[in-house]
Structures are given as structure tokens and as C-alpha cells.
Enzyme design. Structure first.
Site, mmCIF file in Angstrom:
data_model
loop_
_atom_site.group_PDB
_atom_site.id
_atom_site.type_symbol
_atom_site.label_atom_id
_atom_site.label_comp_id
_atom_site.label_asym_id
_atom_site.label_seq_id
_atom_site.Cartn_x
_atom_site.Cartn_y
_atom_site.Cartn_z
ATOM 1 N N ASP A 1 38.722 70.355 21.871
ATOM 2 C CA ASP A 1 38.910 68.951 21.601
ATOM 3 C C ASP A 1 40.479 68.729 21.130
ATOM 4 O O ASP A 1 40.997 67.674 20.960
ATOM 5 C CB ASP A 1 38.063 68.513 20.694
ATOM 6 N N LYS B 1 33.432 72.015 21.147
ATOM 7 C CA LYS B 1 31.929 71.672 20.942
ATOM 8 C C LYS B 1 31.135 72.810 20.139
ATOM 9 O O LYS B 1 31.466 74.016 20.253
ATOM 10 C CB LYS B 1 31.354 71.860 22.450
#
Lengths: 300, 300
Positions: free
Chosen positions: B237, B248
Site C-alpha cells: 500500500d 495487507k
């Protein structure tokens, strides 16, 4: 332990019938099923109506005792031998199952005639279940000493009272500590693929009113890294002579991560889970380490 | 990449409309939705119709471009400013989103009058999506060099083409290697709690005909311990200035276990995922690291 205030055990014998909590229906429905003969009890083990190494052991002992009680006068030992083979093929993951059939068989062999064999087998199966309860309670007493007030325990799969006859293995220390007035919070690994943590561990902790949270298996390492786990306690299917532990898939990852983050990791097992015949984990055949049920679990 | 032989991208612009694959319905249904204005596109980001850092970036760029095109002549900049705030609040996990809104905004600012701002914004959003495709393709080329013939790659979550505009990040090396004739097998972490691996990664690998197996997240460490994983590749991310990776939940556990078992662990990211404004992972506010959608995902 209690279900809505009523004390229950996971599996027990009433006359010639074996009764057990139908764990495939939990947490959606609480039901007790009756197994009228050894075949029904063996089938219940196979489809995981009863699961957890010590509970499987108790159920297997009862099943073999049922077989001796059912055996025809003409060839009681042949009947019992076939029943034993059937029971031992149900779920060979756990050492406890073999421990139970060996012990019930040996008790029957000491009897002088067939009728006596049945009595001896039933008595041995009942004694085995009672000793299993006592050993889990003792395990809880020892483990509770590890839990300070406010302890945050992470556990994987279900090694609570549903996995044993009563008290549990990994959760026995939690129950004993809470009974002694300590506050304990349990992080419950969901435990995919069968979700025993989300379905069973959360259910039994809820029935006893113990604070807990179900987490994705993926979240455990993150909680550990943030200092939100004080210790990890799991059960085991089998412990080899050198201490190697065989347990539900995911246990290895938790152990590796616990070491990474300096968190104590305990395996809580009764004596019946030790298998001194195998020197180490790799010596246990792979199919005995991760067989699972041969057919999908059915709720009927 | 291909869906039943037809090439698709994850998100694109047709005239003033943004179109995208409805990822909440996968793998059960393949559908493309239309977002007629910036609010619809922002909502699609928020409810995870489009997800994955680079794909969110592209969608966010398109949404802001839509806002400039929709803006009333009276106060175009006020309208665009409100739209930008709306878009930036949708899913602040990924750096890519801010990278996109900053870039589209800057392009609009260079225009001399409001109508020109809209053109410049649309052009910038399209360029950003095209560059994203090029950078994923380049990432694939570099990563493919790591994959020998017969390589067994483990990945977590979905960092395939559905998470980007095309090609993917973690899976780009797999697609490029397979296109070059190498055999590759992918272990797909189910990726609870939202199952992006089971739902999305398995689906897109299946559409491209690449051998793969969905595994319980718990099984990854066990496969690693048995030598059945040659390398791990994940997306991210956000990557901090010091190289810390935010990704994640579950990525940490895989990384710790990969080190334990001596397995190379790679994070595949395009430049837009780097956030040099934060020195390290712990400096990223916790709510920006694990927000999730504010309402349950709905499939409508």
C-alpha cells in the site's frame, strides 16, 4: 463447563449409548446427539461431530467399549477386533485415539470370560474419560500460574473444553485463572480452513463469559508486533519423544512469529497426547499429520 | 490482461464516464460498471469496487478529472477542491491515491482558464493511468528475471492486474515470465478476512491459464518449511523513505516465516507507492494503515 448455566461435558456414556455435543452445528445450534452403537460413535469421530485429541480419545474408548458390549457370544473377540480397526481408522491424527483403544482393549483382555470383557471395557472407557478430565484440570492449575491479572492470551484452533472431555488443554489455564479471579482476554485465531477458533473457541468462551476477540489468522503476527499478546497457548494432536509438536495448520507460523517478537509460546497437553514411539515430528507419516475427514463434514 | 480472451484493464475513462470492473462481485460474476460523475467514482473507491494501490490511484485521478469537467463556471476551483477532499477521504491507505490527486490538480493549475483546467486534468489522469501500466510492465520484466523455469511463487492478497490498471505488481513478474515460456506455479494465500487471494488472485490467474492453488493463510509457513516455496512476492500500500512496507494484514507473518526458512521475499511496487514524506512505517498513522471501508461492502 457451562452452557447457559448447565454443566456439560463434550462426550459421555449413558447406559450403552454414547452421547456428545454435535460440534459441526456450533455456534449456530447447540445439540446433543446419541450414538446407539460403536459404528455410530466411530462415524461421529470421522465426521468431526466430536474432535480435539483428548475428546476423540474418550469417544474412541467409549466406541470400543460399546463394541465389546454388542459383541455376539460366538466370536466376541473377532467382532471387537474389527470394531477396533474401524475406530482406529476414523481420525488417526491424534495419539489419544490409539492410547484409548489400547487401554480399553487391554482391560477387556484381563477379563476371564466375554461378559466380563464388556464390563471391563466399559469401566476402562469411563475411567479414561474421568482421568482425562482430571488431567485437564491439573493442566489448568499449572498453566494458570503463567497468567498474570489482565493477561492477553492468543490461542489457535480449539483446544478448549470442547476438544477434551472437560476444561480443555490450551484453555484450561484460562478457565482456572478466571475462576481464581484473574482478568484474562483471549485473542482467538479464526483458524481457517475449518474455523474452529471462530466457531468453537469463541462459542465456549462466550458461554463462560470470558472476554475474547476473534481475529483473522493473518492478524496474529501484527498483534504480537504491537505488544498486545502476552503469551500464546495451543494444544497438540501429538507430541513426539523429542518434544516435536504436531498441531493444527497455522501453529508453525504462530510459533515462528512468537519467537520473532519474544513472546512465550506454550503447548498444553495431557500425558495421553505424548507418543514416545516416534522419535520426532518428521517420523510421523504425513498422512497421519494432516488427514482431515475423508468426506466433507455433513450436518444432518 | 485477458478475460475469456478479451483484453481488459481494471479502470478506464470513456468520454466523461469512468468505467471499471466490479471487483466485489468477482469471482462469481464479471461485470463492468459506469461511474457518470466524480461522486460515483469516489464511492466506487470507498466501497472497494476498485481496490489495490495503483488501481485506486488511477481511479482517483479519473475522479478528480471528472470533477474539473463537471465544475460550474461560477466557482470551478471551489468545486474541484471539495471533490478532491471527497476523493482523498475514500481510502487513505495507499500513497498512490494522493500521488494521483496531486498530479491531476497540478496539471489543472497550469491551465490558463477553467475550460483548459478540465482538459489538462483529464489529460493528466489518462497519462497517469498509462504510465502506471508502463511501470507495472517494466516491474514485470525486472521481476521475471528472478523466476526460474518451474518456480513456485507464494503471494498474499491481490497485487495482480486487478490491483493496478494492468499487469499487476506482485504478479507482473509471473505474467511476464509465463509469456516468455517459463512454467510458474503460484501459491495463492486466501487472505482473510476479505479473501482477495481466493476471490481475485485465483480468478485472474485462472483467466490467464496459470497454474495455481489457493491455500489457507495458515498453510504458507508449512509449505515454506517443506521447501515448496521458492520465493514470496507481495505488493504494498505504501513504502516509507527507509523502505518500511505497509501492506495487507498477514504480510508481516509471511515475511517473518520466509526469513525463518531462508526464502527470498520481494515487495513489488511502482514509484507511485513510495511515500518519501514519511521516514518509516511507524510514522504512518495507524488509521491510515488499516482503515478498511467505513461501511460493509455492498454488491448492488
Amino acid at each position: 463447563m457451562r452452557v447457559d448455566g448447565t454443566p456439560y461435558q463434550t462426550v459421555w456414556m449413558e447406559g450403552a449409548t454414547v452421547r456428545m455435543i454435535e460440534q459441526n452445528r456450533l455456534p449456530f445450534e447447540f445439540a446433543v446427539i446419541s450414538c446407539p452403537d460403536h459404528r455410530a460413535t466411530a462415524e461421529a469421530i470421522r465426521v468431526m461431530t466430536v474432535r480435539g485429541a483428548p475428546a476423540i480419545g474418550a469417544a474412541a474408548g467409549f466406541a470400543l467399549a460399546q463394541a465389546f458390549a454388542e459383541a455376539p457370544a460366538r466370536d466376541p473377540w473377532g467382532y471387537a477386533r474389527a470394531a477396533r480397526a474401524l475406530v482406529e481408522a476414523t481420525r488417526p491424527t491424534a495419539r489419544d485415539l490409539f492410547h484409548a483403544t489400547e487401554r480399553v482393549w487391554a482391560a477387556a483382555e484381563t477379563a476371564e470370560h466375554p461378559a466380563g470383557a464388556a464390563d471391563a471395557a466399559v469401566q476402562a472407557a469411563r475411567a479414561l474419560a474421568a482421568e482425562s478430565v482430571a488431567s485437564c484440570r491439573a493442566l489448568g492449575g499449572q498453566g494458570a500460574a503463567l497468567l498474570g491479572d489482565g493477561a492477553r492470551v492468543l490461542t489457535h484452533c480449539n483446544a478448549g473444553w470442547l476438544a477434551t472431555v472437560d476444561y480443555g488443554t490450551a484453555l484450561a489455564p484460562v478457565y482456572v485463572a478466571v475462576a481464581a479471579g484473574k482478568r484474562v482476554h483471549v485473542w482467538v485465531d479464526e483458524t481457517r480452513p475449518r474455523a474452529q477458533g471462530a466457531r468453537l473457541t469463541a462459542w465456549e468462551l462466550g458461554r463462560e463469559g470470558i472476554p475474547h476477540a476473534v481475529i483473522a489468522d493473518n492478524a496474529a503476527a501484527w498483534l504480537m508486533s504491537r505488544g498486545e499478546v502476552d503469551l500464546v497457548i495451543v494444544g497438540a494432536d501429538r507430541v513426539a519423544a523429542n518434544g516435536d509438536v504436531v498441531n493444527k495448520v497455522g501453529t508453525l507460523a504462530k510459533a515462528v512469529c512468537a519467537r520473532e517478537f519474544g513472546i512465550p509460546f506454550y503447548v498444553a497437553v495431557p500425558p495421553s497426547t505424548f507418543d514416545r514411539a516416534v522419535p520426532d515430528g518428521p517420523s510421523i507419516p504425513i498422512e497421519e499429520r494432516s488427514p482431515g475427514p475423508k468426506t466433507p463434514c455433513s450436518v444432518t
